[in-house]
Design a protein around this motif. Structure first.
Motif, PDB file in Angstrom:
ATOM      1  N   ASP A 267       0.849  -1.187   0.000  1.00 30.18           N
ATOM      2  CA  ASP A 267       0.000   0.000   0.000  1.00 30.18           C
ATOM      3  C   ASP A 267       0.885   1.236   0.000  1.00 30.18           C
ATOM      4  O   ASP A 267       1.958   1.254   0.615  1.00 30.18           O
ATOM      5  N   ALA A 268       0.420   2.291  -0.670  1.00 32.51           N
ATOM      6  CA  ALA A 268       1.207   3.526  -0.732  1.00 32.51           C
ATOM      7  C   ALA A 268       1.519   4.059   0.658  1.00 32.51           C
ATOM      8  O   ALA A 268       2.601   4.598   0.907  1.00 32.51           O
ATOM      9  N   LEU A 269       0.578   3.904   1.601  1.00 33.98           N
ATOM     10  CA  LEU A 269       0.771   4.411   2.956  1.00 33.98           C
ATOM     11  C   LEU A 269       1.991   3.782   3.624  1.00 33.98           C
ATOM     12  O   LEU A 269       2.669   4.416   4.435  1.00 33.98           O
ATOM     13  N   LYS A 270       2.295   2.535   3.273  1.00 32.62           N
ATOM     14  CA  LYS A 270       3.397   1.820   3.916  1.00 32.62           C
ATOM     15  C   LYS A 270       4.767   2.283   3.449  1.00 32.62           C
ATOM     16  O   LYS A 270       5.782   1.893   4.016  1.00 32.62           O
ATOM     17  N   THR A 271       4.823   3.098   2.391  1.00 33.17           N
ATOM     18  CA  THR A 271       6.119   3.561   1.883  1.00 33.17           C
ATOM     19  C   THR A 271       6.565   4.864   2.530  1.00 33.17           C
ATOM     20  O   THR A 271       7.711   5.278   2.351  1.00 33.17           O
ATOM     21  N   LEU A 272       5.685   5.539   3.282  1.00 33.72           N
ATOM     22  CA  LEU A 272       6.051   6.806   3.905  1.00 33.72           C
ATOM     23  C   LEU A 272       7.198   6.594   4.901  1.00 33.72           C
ATOM     24  O   LEU A 272       7.152   5.679   5.720  1.00 33.72           O
ATOM     25  N   HIS A 273       8.224   7.428   4.825  1.00 31.60           N
ATOM     26  CA  HIS A 273       9.393   7.376   5.719  1.00 31.60           C
ATOM     27  C   HIS A 273      10.159   6.054   5.608  1.00 31.60           C
ATOM     28  O   HIS A 273      10.879   5.679   6.535  1.00 31.60           O
ATOM     29  N   SER A 274      10.023   5.356   4.501  1.00 37.49           N
ATOM     30  CA  SER A 274      10.648   4.040   4.404  1.00 37.49           C
ATOM     31  C   SER A 274      12.175   4.121   4.405  1.00 37.49           C
ATOM     32  O   SER A 274      12.846   3.225   4.915  1.00 37.49           O
TER      33      SER A 274
END
Length: 714
Positions: A267-274
């Protein structure tokens, strides 16, 4: 092990290549208009070192892993589609009201202290793009009011007529029973098939997060929908670039949970601050392998300064309701704090306090700092470092970016004129303010966790970490610093050691000790069935990505609290099934111990009741990690290397009022990273990949794999 790990930041694209026993680190400027160009540039530098062509390397490599700040930047800049929201009738104000937290969440400290002047962020979904539908379920998922399908069809048409480009569906209590959300999706596909309307994504809230909390679930799904198109097209372009160059395996994306997965399982949300999270993972592995107790991590790149904690035993901290930009969401994310302070942070004159303010605005990679000579006009931290003599204009980023010192002097003119000071004093003020802000962030994070700064080692990495670490540590009261191996691309190094992992969770209300009944929890079958359901979801995710059942490992975590308290702790249950009262008692004892360490043993109160609020299963496949050598610096070499040059540098005086004038400072090359080298400050070490600044009063000690210790007499 043959892997490529990439961290695409706001300024630089970092590349870390594991090729058997060789580890290669390279950098290139991030090309925001086409991320593949910056990636190819960094990869080609690695290929040149290994004497391979790009296609040969990609044909042989085991995996390519990406961490990126693309989603974070898109959210900050509000670059995304028009999003519409379909929600249960009667709950249309859930998002606009934001539980009353919209004024304060995500604000800088100085603004959070004056909420009377705070403003809500501009909404991603304006009120005019919110529609309600007739349906209702209770908290157990029992249908109280059937879905009015005619109403759904009408509301979908209204949203499409408004020109929305993504639709979020959030039916109340859908995590207990997703039947209505799934039916809405079917109706949408019936009314607007892709052949007629095109690919408008529909995001179902229960598929994004598995916990209750209507506001945080709504905001999580809205952010995911807002970033979906940006991430999909950018990541697809990167994957196509790999295909064009001969790479035939799935591309892997780093998640902010500390794992990674294939593009079609992300999910796109899971890539934040990755990217920063990958650095925290590398720090965790470093702590475990070296036996180091406590690290406070500082990742100083070109755009931001990211802070994380690794405590005794190599344990990283998680946020389960983190704030992303200005919105609270609900997903397990490795805890970190981001400050707008990096090498590209812009400095401006502050007329109110007659000083300078650094950040949070950044010059990024295009145009970049003034000294990059790419059109940047504003003074940045990097410009200040160049004026102070710390950077070599001809050997910055392995010589890939020549620096123009004259441009830095020109950029500082406005500050010098306003304050009637020299360029060197202006640059020292910029450095001091930037170091102070980052030090304050470290201290806040440590104090917030109940820790003392002097009990921690400052793990300084990122392109600018070793350059500013002494100044930051001085102001934070830390006397020991470690610049880790591969420090300039440490987050990319962390990406190379990640496992494929998925986290699935579900809200529950289980009384492990019910004080009213004076009874322990005994419905083992219900609990075990729930755990099995979550394990099956993780198993399905990993089997779909080509792994075998026997390769998958699971861990079970429980969020627990006392009575009606709001403070929760997360504990891991070694036995993933409950079979007897002793299993429940062991969980309660583990909760008591963890709660006591965090908040004080005197307030441990299991007699008030012990409740489990979330059951979480982590499913993973171990893929091996990067191995770090012994980090203890060896005995000093009998013969120390000679300086390769001397340079006039400026340092803040002991009273903090300007400098004591130029100091003839020795400059050392790559030979200074040989284990056993010991150098007293002031000194500069520049092996090409990054710059280590040894400020007066500090000692530089080289260890294995390019690790460096800085120490200061207490």
């Amino acid at each position: 092990m043959k892997r490529i790990a990439v961290d695409i930041g706001g300024t630089f694209t970092d590349c870390f290549v594991c090729w058997g026993d060789e580890f290669i680190q390279t950098k290139a400027l991030t090309t925001h208009h086409n991320l593949a160009l910056g990636f190819n540039d960094a990869l080609d530098q690695s290929c040149e070192m290994l004497k391979l062509s790009r296609s040969d390397m990609l044909a042989e490599v085991d995996s390519v892993r990406y961490a990126t700040t693309l989603g974070t930047n898109a959210l900050i800049e509000r670059r995304g589609p028009k999003v519409g929201l379909l929600i249960t009738e009667g709950f249309e104000s859930t998002v606009p009201l934001s539980r009353g937290r919209g004024y304060g969440d995500g604000l800088p400290d100085e603004q959070a202290r004056d909420l009377s002047r705070a403003r809500r962020p501009d909404p991603i979904v304006p009120i005019a793009s919110i529609r309600t539908v007739k349906q209702r379920m209770d908290y157990r998922g029992k249908i109280l009011l059937d879905l009015d399908e005619a109403d759904v069809r009408e509301k979908l048409k209204q949203l499409v007529d408004r020109g929305v480009q993504a639709i979020v569906v959030n039916m109340i209590n859908s995590v207990e029973n997703p039947e209505h959300e799934l039916r809405v999706q079917e109706i949408f596909e019936e009314e607007f098939p892709s052949s007629m309307l095109g690919a408008i994504p529909m995001v179902l809230s229960h598929q994004v997060v598995g916990r209750k909390g209507e506001y945080v679930r709504s905001s999580s799904a809205i952010i995911d929908a807002f970033l979906h198109s940006t991430m999909y097209y950018a990541m697809s372009a990167l994957e196509q670039n790999l295909r064009t160059n001969g790479y035939g395996k799935p591309m892997l994306l780093v998640h902010n949970s500390g794992g990674m997965a294939q593009l079609n399982s992300t999910d796109a949300l899971k890539t934040l601050h990755s990217g920063p999270v990958a650095g925290i993972h590398a720090a965790e592995q470093l702590a475990l392998q070296s036996g180091t107790k406590n690290f406070v991590c500082g990742d100083m790149g070109g755009t931001s300064f990211d802070i994380g904690l690794i405590t005794e035993g190599g344990t990283k901290h998680y946020d389960f309701n983190p704030v992303v930009d200005r919105w609270r969401v609900t997903l397990p994310m490795v805890h970190l704090v981001t400050l707008g302070a990096g090498g590209g942070s812009i400095a401006k004159y502050d007329a109110i306090f007659d000083t300078v303010k650094v950040g949070p605005q950044s010059a990024g990679s295009d145009p970049g700092p003034a000294c990059y000579d790419r059109g940047g006009m504003n003074p940045t931290v990097t410009d200040a470092d160049l004026v102070l003599g710390y950077l070599d204009p001809d050997n910055y980023a392995n010589g890939a970016i020549p620096l123009n010192k004259r441009r830095s002097y020109q950029a500082l003119e406005d500050i010098c004129d306003e304050m009637d000071i020299s360029e060197q004093d202006a640059a020292l003020l910029i450095k001091s303010m930037a170091d102070s802000e980052m030090a304050a962030g470290l201290v806040r994070e440590l104090n917030g966790g109940g820790y003392k700064a002097e009990e921690f080692i400052f793990l300084a990495y990122g392109g600018n970490g070793p350059l500013h670490c002494c100044g930051i540590a001085d102001k934070a009261g830390i006397t020991e610093i470690l610049a880790p191996p591969y420090s300039s691309v440490f987050s990319a190094c962390g990406g190379a050691g990640l496992d494929q992992m998925h986290i699935h969770e579900k809200n529950v209300s289980l009384g492990f000790y019910n004080k009213h009944l004076r009874a322990l929890y005994s419905d083992y079958q219900r609990f075990n069935e729930l755990v099995e359901e979550l394990e099956q979801r993780g198993r399905d995710d990993l089997l779909r990505q080509g792994f075998h059942d026997e390769d998958i490992k699971y861990s079970l975590e429980l969020d627990m609290r006392y009575g009606i308290q709001k403070m929760e702790v997360s504990i891991e249950l070694p036995n993933r099934r409950l079979t007897k009262p002793a299993d429940v008692l062991n969980a309660i004892e583990a909760m008591n111990d963890d709660f006591g360490k965090r908040y004080g043993h005197e307030i441990v109160s299991p007699e008030s009741g012990v409740w489990v609020t979330t059951v979480r299963v982590v499913s993973r496949v171990d893929l091996g990690t990067v191995t770090f050598s012994e980090l203890v610096p060896p005995a000093p070499l009998p013969v120390q290397p000679d300086p390769v040059a001397f340079r006039e540098c400026y340092f803040n005086s002991g009273d903090g009022k300007g400098s004591d004038g130029a100091m003839e400072t020795p400059v050392y090359g790559a030979a200074a990273l040989e284990p056993g080298v010991c150098i007293e400050g002031p000194a500069i070490v520049n092996p090409g990949s990054t710059t280590y600044l040894v400020e007066p009063g500090w000692t530089f000690k080289a260890a294995a794999q390019g690790a460096v210790w800085f120490s200061k007499a207490k």
